[in-house]
Design an enzyme around this catalytic site. Sequence first.
Site, PDB file in Angstrom:
ATOM      1  N   ASP A 107     -16.948  48.544   1.711  1.00 21.46           N
ATOM      2  CA  ASP A 107     -16.523  49.779   2.381  1.00 21.46           C
ATOM      3  C   ASP A 107     -17.307  50.995   1.895  1.00 21.46           C
ATOM      4  O   ASP A 107     -16.804  52.108   1.952  1.00 21.46           O
ATOM      5  CB  ASP A 107     -15.019  49.990   2.200  1.00 21.46           C
ATOM      6  CG  ASP A 107     -14.585  49.917   0.750  1.00 21.46           C
ATOM      7  OD1 ASP A 107     -15.456  49.703  -0.122  1.00 21.46           O
ATOM      8  OD2 ASP A 107     -13.383  50.084   0.496  1.00 21.46           O
ATOM      9  N   LYS A 158      -8.957  54.997 -12.351  1.00 21.72           N
ATOM     10  CA  LYS A 158      -8.041  56.039 -11.847  1.00 21.72           C
ATOM     11  C   LYS A 158      -7.523  56.940 -12.974  1.00 21.72           C
ATOM     12  O   LYS A 158      -6.321  56.924 -13.309  1.00 21.72           O
ATOM     13  CB  LYS A 158      -6.900  55.408 -11.058  1.00 21.72           C
ATOM     14  CG  LYS A 158      -7.418  54.474  -9.959  1.00 21.72           C
ATOM     15  CD  LYS A 158      -6.596  54.519  -8.708  1.00 21.72           C
ATOM     16  CE  LYS A 158      -7.285  53.889  -7.510  1.00 21.72           C
ATOM     17  NZ  LYS A 158      -7.675  52.497  -7.566  1.00 21.72           N
ATOM     18  N   ASP A 220     -17.315  56.383   0.395  1.00 22.11           N
ATOM     19  CA  ASP A 220     -16.348  55.315   0.516  1.00 22.11           C
ATOM     20  C   ASP A 220     -15.611  55.581   1.828  1.00 22.11           C
ATOM     21  O   ASP A 220     -15.049  56.667   2.003  1.00 22.11           O
ATOM     22  CB  ASP A 220     -15.449  55.459  -0.724  1.00 22.11           C
ATOM     23  CG  ASP A 220     -14.107  54.799  -0.613  1.00 22.11           C
ATOM     24  OD1 ASP A 220     -13.832  54.161   0.403  1.00 22.11           O
ATOM     25  OD2 ASP A 220     -13.335  54.937  -1.580  1.00 22.11           O
TER      26      ASP A 220
HETATM   27  P1  GTP Z   1      -7.004  49.663   0.870  1.00 20.61           P
HETATM   28  O1  GTP Z   1      -5.949  48.650   1.159  1.00 20.61           O
HETATM   29  O2  GTP Z   1      -6.996  50.767   1.887  1.00 20.61           O
HETATM   30  O3  GTP Z   1      -7.045  50.137  -0.535  1.00 20.61           O
HETATM   31  O4  GTP Z   1      -8.442  48.969   1.118  1.00 20.61           O
HETATM   32  P2  GTP Z   1      -9.025  47.592   0.567  1.00 20.61           P
HETATM   33  O5  GTP Z   1      -8.064  46.488   0.830  1.00 20.61           O
HETATM   34  O6  GTP Z   1     -10.378  47.415   1.190  1.00 20.61           O
HETATM   35  O7  GTP Z   1      -9.153  47.768  -1.001  1.00 20.61           O
HETATM   36  P3  GTP Z   1     -10.294  48.456  -1.864  1.00 20.61           P
HETATM   37  O8  GTP Z   1     -10.850  49.629  -1.125  1.00 20.61           O
HETATM   38  O9  GTP Z   1      -9.794  48.666  -3.228  1.00 20.61           O
HETATM   39  O10 GTP Z   1     -11.384  47.278  -1.956  1.00 20.61           O
HETATM   40  C1  GTP Z   1     -12.732  47.464  -2.336  1.00 20.61           C
HETATM   41  C2  GTP Z   1     -13.569  46.388  -1.669  1.00 20.61           C
HETATM   42  O11 GTP Z   1     -13.225  45.089  -2.161  1.00 20.61           O
HETATM   43  C3  GTP Z   1     -13.385  46.352  -0.184  1.00 20.61           C
HETATM   44  O12 GTP Z   1     -14.644  46.128   0.393  1.00 20.61           O
HETATM   45  C4  GTP Z   1     -12.447  45.180   0.053  1.00 20.61           C
HETATM   46  O13 GTP Z   1     -12.719  44.537   1.277  1.00 20.61           O
HETATM   47  C5  GTP Z   1     -12.767  44.259  -1.112  1.00 20.61           C
HETATM   48  N1  GTP Z   1     -11.589  43.551  -1.611  1.00 20.61           N
HETATM   49  C6  GTP Z   1     -10.480  44.120  -2.194  1.00 20.61           C
HETATM   50  N2  GTP Z   1      -9.613  43.184  -2.561  1.00 20.61           N
HETATM   51  C7  GTP Z   1     -10.160  41.989  -2.212  1.00 20.61           C
HETATM   52  C8  GTP Z   1      -9.707  40.629  -2.333  1.00 20.61           C
HETATM   53  O14 GTP Z   1      -8.615  40.322  -2.830  1.00 20.61           O
HETATM   54  N3  GTP Z   1     -10.548  39.659  -1.849  1.00 20.61           N
HETATM   55  C9  GTP Z   1     -11.758  39.924  -1.273  1.00 20.61           C
HETATM   56  N4  GTP Z   1     -12.509  38.910  -0.819  1.00 20.61           N
HETATM   57  N5  GTP Z   1     -12.206  41.213  -1.151  1.00 20.61           N
HETATM   58  C10 GTP Z   1     -11.416  42.214  -1.622  1.00 20.61           C
END
Ligand code: GTP
Length: 358
Positions: A107, A158, A220
């Site tokens: 992202d 954080k 982001d």
């Molecule tokens: P929010 O729910 O809005 O916080 O977004 P998010 O689910 O994308 O979480 P976050 O922004 O913290 O994740 C950072 C990156 O890691 C993103 O590109 C997510 O797609 C990826 N990501 C987060 N958690 C996982 C997971 O459990 N498995 C995989 N495969 N990717 C993950």
Amino acid sequence: MKAVVLVGGQGTRLRPLTDTRPKPMMNLVDRPFVEHQIDLLAHHGVRDIVFSCGYRPDALREHFGDGTAHGVRMRYVVDPEPLGTAGAVANAGDIIGADEVLVLNGDILTDLDLGAVIAAHHARGAEATIVLTPVEDPSAYGLVRLDADQRVTEFLEKPTPDQLIPGEPFLINAGTYVLSPAAVARIPRGRASSIERETFPVIAREGGLYGYPSDAYWRDIGTHGSYLDAHADVLAGRARTQTAVNGGAHAGEGVDVHDEADVHGHTVLGGGTRVRKGARVTDSVVGAGADVGEGARVERSILGDGVRVGRDASITGLMVIGDDAVVADGARLEGPGTVPTGGRVDETGRVWPNEEVA
Ligand code: GTP
């Protein structure tokens, strides 16, 4: 060099837009968001790519297939359950093998020089290297402190205000890493773990974690506001991407804008949208097949695919309307706020800031 792109998150902060597609498959101007990252990887010669998926992996597979059409080799692994940011790397362990690997959060929009990051990683003999970007407020991110050799001395996920030192540069984890085989081997397989909270703090304590501060463009896209701003940055050329820059609006194929409609600012109209007589659309993203009625006003807002906006309706101030929602004639929606996927706002519905219409 292989790359793992983490695309398995649920994208909860981008709801309702992520109700119907995973965040990486949301369009950013003219292509799915994550395609900008694939373009960046390919541009730097990284063509062996694994998508580490979780939520709705099929949309990615359908679009990218084996990667041939995008000039890369694309493989997929899917979390059996959410594995977190480290577990999702370990889940690609069979493909990574004993190689080093570049890891990208799915992202992040950036035009970072990936070759320079990899070269710095090698020059220092780092176990892992984290790209860092300066921000004004680090509270939502991982704050990283470095010594004079750019070795990471502290990794604060954080941070709270009392943890910040006045006047220090706020360098945060930019979601792009180079991991040596030793770093990958530290991640436990088969259970959830976080690279920010579990893996990096341990490597930092042992002295093998380095930072790579960068002033490259970085955003982001995890929130509605940043998603909208990312469009403006691409259209204005502030973020260097493969999308043609025109300084203003972008219209997909088959768009029908009435001669007496006014589309301006950094606006993106998805394929097949219709903007009727007297409508004004400013600094907004309008999804494919949406219909903006006569005299309607859409300003700094995001409309999902197939949204219908009635005559003289007004949608302003970072309203986010989910796919296929209907806003009736004359309704006034003043954001920030959201209308859920398939939601309906009737003619008498006046919605004020931060209201969610059920
Ligand atoms: P929010 O729910 O809005 O916080 O977004 P998010 O689910 O994308 O979480 P976050 O922004 O913290 O994740 C950072 C990156 O890691 C993103 O590109 C997510 O797609 C990826 N990501 C987060 N958690 C996982 C997971 O459990 N498995 C995989 N495969 N990717 C993950």
